[in-house]
Design a protein around this motif. Structure first.
Motif, PDB file in Angstrom:
ATOM      1  N   ALA A 192       0.834  -1.205   0.000  1.00  0.00           N
ATOM      2  CA  ALA A 192       0.000   0.000   0.000  1.00  0.00           C
ATOM      3  C   ALA A 192       0.870   1.257   0.000  1.00  0.00           C
ATOM      4  O   ALA A 192       0.547   2.254  -0.665  1.00  0.00           O
ATOM      5  N   MET A 193       1.982   1.211   0.727  1.00  0.00           N
ATOM      6  CA  MET A 193       2.890   2.362   0.769  1.00  0.00           C
ATOM      7  C   MET A 193       3.586   2.584  -0.563  1.00  0.00           C
ATOM      8  O   MET A 193       4.101   3.666  -0.827  1.00  0.00           O
ATOM      9  N   GLU A 194       3.615   1.555  -1.409  1.00  0.00           N
ATOM     10  CA  GLU A 194       4.182   1.690  -2.755  1.00  0.00           C
ATOM     11  C   GLU A 194       3.084   1.947  -3.790  1.00  0.00           C
ATOM     12  O   GLU A 194       3.288   1.757  -4.984  1.00  0.00           O
ATOM     13  N   ASP A 195       1.923   2.390  -3.306  1.00  0.00           N
ATOM     14  CA  ASP A 195       0.786   2.734  -4.174  1.00  0.00           C
ATOM     15  C   ASP A 195       0.290   1.546  -4.988  1.00  0.00           C
ATOM     16  O   ASP A 195      -0.136   1.697  -6.143  1.00  0.00           O
ATOM     17  N   VAL A 196       0.338   0.359  -4.404  1.00  0.00           N
ATOM     18  CA  VAL A 196      -0.207  -0.832  -5.039  1.00  0.00           C
ATOM     19  C   VAL A 196      -1.529  -1.174  -4.361  1.00  0.00           C
ATOM     20  O   VAL A 196      -1.591  -1.333  -3.142  1.00  0.00           O
ATOM     21  N   THR A 197      -2.591  -1.248  -5.156  1.00  0.00           N
ATOM     22  CA  THR A 197      -3.889  -1.656  -4.642  1.00  0.00           C
ATOM     23  C   THR A 197      -3.961  -3.174  -4.642  1.00  0.00           C
ATOM     24  O   THR A 197      -3.661  -3.812  -5.659  1.00  0.00           O
ATOM     25  N   VAL A 198      -4.347  -3.759  -3.522  1.00  0.00           N
ATOM     26  CA  VAL A 198      -4.374  -5.215  -3.384  1.00  0.00           C
ATOM     27  C   VAL A 198      -5.809  -5.696  -3.202  1.00  0.00           C
ATOM     28  O   VAL A 198      -6.552  -5.154  -2.371  1.00  0.00           O
ATOM     29  N   LEU A 199      -6.177  -6.704  -3.967  1.00  0.00           N
ATOM     30  CA  LEU A 199      -7.456  -7.386  -3.787  1.00  0.00           C
ATOM     31  C   LEU A 199      -7.156  -8.818  -3.364  1.00  0.00           C
ATOM     32  O   LEU A 199      -6.536  -9.573  -4.107  1.00  0.00           O
ATOM     33  N   GLU A 200      -7.591  -9.187  -2.164  1.00  0.00           N
ATOM     34  CA  GLU A 200      -7.398 -10.553  -1.683  1.00  0.00           C
ATOM     35  C   GLU A 200      -8.600 -11.409  -2.089  1.00  0.00           C
ATOM     36  O   GLU A 200      -9.747 -11.009  -1.885  1.00  0.00           O
ATOM     37  N   VAL A 201      -8.314 -12.578  -2.657  1.00  0.00           N
ATOM     38  CA  VAL A 201      -9.356 -13.492  -3.106  1.00  0.00           C
ATOM     39  C   VAL A 201      -9.190 -14.809  -2.376  1.00  0.00           C
ATOM     40  O   VAL A 201      -8.107 -15.403  -2.394  1.00  0.00           O
ATOM     41  N   ALA A 202     -10.245 -15.289  -1.759  1.00  0.00           N
ATOM     42  CA  ALA A 202     -10.217 -16.543  -0.994  1.00  0.00           C
ATOM     43  C   ALA A 202     -10.818 -17.670  -1.821  1.00  0.00           C
ATOM     44  O   ALA A 202     -11.467 -17.452  -2.845  1.00  0.00           O
ATOM     45  N   TRP A 203     -10.604 -18.893  -1.336  1.00  0.00           N
ATOM     46  CA  TRP A 203     -11.115 -20.075  -2.032  1.00  0.00           C
ATOM     47  C   TRP A 203     -12.626 -19.993  -2.230  1.00  0.00           C
ATOM     48  O   TRP A 203     -13.136 -20.346  -3.293  1.00  0.00           O
ATOM     49  N   ALA A 204     -13.354 -19.535  -1.219  1.00  0.00           N
ATOM     50  CA  ALA A 204     -14.812 -19.477  -1.322  1.00  0.00           C
ATOM     51  C   ALA A 204     -15.256 -18.603  -2.485  1.00  0.00           C
ATOM     52  O   ALA A 204     -16.269 -18.873  -3.137  1.00  0.00           O
ATOM     53  N   GLN A 205     -14.511 -17.554  -2.786  1.00  0.00           N
ATOM     54  CA  GLN A 205     -14.863 -16.667  -3.897  1.00  0.00           C
ATOM     55  C   GLN A 205     -14.535 -17.290  -5.246  1.00  0.00           C
ATOM     56  O   GLN A 205     -15.220 -17.037  -6.233  1.00  0.00           O
ATOM     57  N   VAL A 206     -13.487 -18.110  -5.290  1.00  0.00           N
ATOM     58  CA  VAL A 206     -13.122 -18.776  -6.543  1.00  0.00           C
ATOM     59  C   VAL A 206     -14.074 -19.928  -6.818  1.00  0.00           C
ATOM     60  O   VAL A 206     -14.496 -20.153  -7.963  1.00  0.00           O
ATOM     61  N   ALA A 207     -14.452 -20.654  -5.775  1.00  0.00           N
ATOM     62  CA  ALA A 207     -15.270 -21.853  -5.943  1.00  0.00           C
ATOM     63  C   ALA A 207     -16.709 -21.540  -6.325  1.00  0.00           C
ATOM     64  O   ALA A 207     -17.373 -22.345  -6.982  1.00  0.00           O
ATOM     65  N   ASP A 208     -17.203 -20.377  -5.947  1.00  0.00           N
ATOM     66  CA  ASP A 208     -18.596 -20.001  -6.221  1.00  0.00           C
ATOM     67  C   ASP A 208     -18.648 -19.124  -7.470  1.00  0.00           C
ATOM     68  O   ASP A 208     -18.148 -17.991  -7.456  1.00  0.00           O
ATOM     69  N   PRO A 209     -19.255 -19.588  -8.562  1.00  0.00           N
ATOM     70  CA  PRO A 209     -19.289 -18.801  -9.809  1.00  0.00           C
ATOM     71  C   PRO A 209     -19.908 -17.420  -9.645  1.00  0.00           C
ATOM     72  O   PRO A 209     -19.433 -16.449 -10.245  1.00  0.00           O
TER      73      PRO A 209
END
Length: 315
Positions: free
Chosen positions: A259-276
């Motif tokens: 974040a301090m290097e101006d990078v936006t991060v989106l965390e994705v968990a297994w539950a989000q990948v498994a559910d279409p």
């Protein structure tokens, strides 16, 4: 010499840890011209190298020409009629060679679905391997790259490489796990395959940390799972249900440094990948962060998406 190929070669490369290049055979045709050992000698040599050929689990062997085949119950023969490019075979012992990771990718394209072929490419060009029937995950250095595979493809007859070339267009270097590879595929494969046709990211690229960020995360750089440099956007796959103690603290520190290097991060968990349905939301967010719009005009997109998920063992 006898030449190991196809699925047997892929399983070998999954378990391989050393550098490939020092053992590449300069003249591939010379390997085929060398006298082959007898079946008994070949079997003993393969067993010494750790293979376990049998009638139930035959090894895939490559032969030049239609007739020069070792007739034995523990070998599954494959004929090759064209000359092989320089460096497309790797020597394992005096009498045994194996197809290179690049040629192995071409061969796997001939026996796998297009989606499975892309996954094979991600693994050969990545830093992970799936071992054994339970697919235990192991770290290793990458065996090849998209560029190296492309170089071999250009030297082979197009009639034999069209499937491999079509799949290679969607392979990315540097994946560190199967789920990172599958996440990248879901986001970037064309809608005709069931993907979201988003721009391809770079996988696990090092992001240099400035002095301030290094005080939070005391390293010279962080690695981003799926990174789009122009958007300064990173998608991180979190396969753990929870983190404890030092692991959690390090993860928080790393995200703070990004974040301090101006990078936006989106965390994705297994539950989000498994559910279409949930993953559609993820793809919508990624598209917005990249300044894109999802363009899904296929009436059968849900069917295609389901097929892709079945091929990726996510369904």
């Amino acid at each position: 010499m006898i030449i190991i190929s196809h699925k047997t070669a892929f399983q070998f490369w999954r378990a391989y840890r050393a550098s490939v290049d020092p053992y590449r055979i300069k003249d591939a045709q010379q390997a085929f011209a060398s006298p082959s050992p007898s079946s008994k000698e070949a079997l003993a040599e393969l067993e010494r190298l750790g293979f376990a050929p049998s009638e139930k689990t035959p090894v895939d062997l490559l032969f030049f020409g239609r007739d020069a085949r070792m007739k034995t119950v523990w070998a599954r023969p494959h004929a090759i009629l064209d000359e092989l490019p320089r460096g497309s075979l790797v020597q394992l012992s005096d009498h045994v060679a194996i197809v290179s990771p690049e040629l192995c990718f071409v061969q796997m394209a001939g026996i796998c679905t297009r989606e499975q072929t892309v996954l094979v490419g991600f693994e050969l060009c990545g830093t992970y391997a799936q071992l054994g029937s339970k697919r235990t995950l192991a770290e290793r250095s990458h065996l090849t790259s998209v560029k190296q595979i492309g170089a071999i493809l250009r030297k082979l007859p197009r009639t034999h490489t069209s499937r491999a070339a079509a799949a290679l267009a969607f392979v990315l270097d540097g994946a560190a796990s199967p789920m990172e590879a599958k996440l990248a595929m879901l986001l970037t494969l064309p809608t005709s395959w069931g993907g979201y046709a988003l721009p391809q990211p770079r996988m696990n690229v090092p992001i240099q940390l400035g002095e301030a960020a290094s005080t939070v995360y005391p390293r010279s750089h962080c690695r981003a799972d799926l990174f789009w440099p122009d958007a300064r956007f990173d998608v991180e796959y979190d396969g753990e249900e929870f983190h404890e103690g030092d692991a959690h603290a390090k993860d928080v520190a790393r995200l703070a440094a990004l974040a301090m290097e101006d990078v936006t991060v989106l965390e994705v968990a297994w539950a989000q990948v498994a559910d279409p349905a949930k993953f559609h939301g993820v793809a919508t967010v990624v598209a917005r962060k990249l300044g894109q719009r999802l363009r899904i005009r296929r009436d059968d997109f849900v069917v295609r998406c389901t097929h892709l998920r079945e091929q990726l063992e996510l369904a």
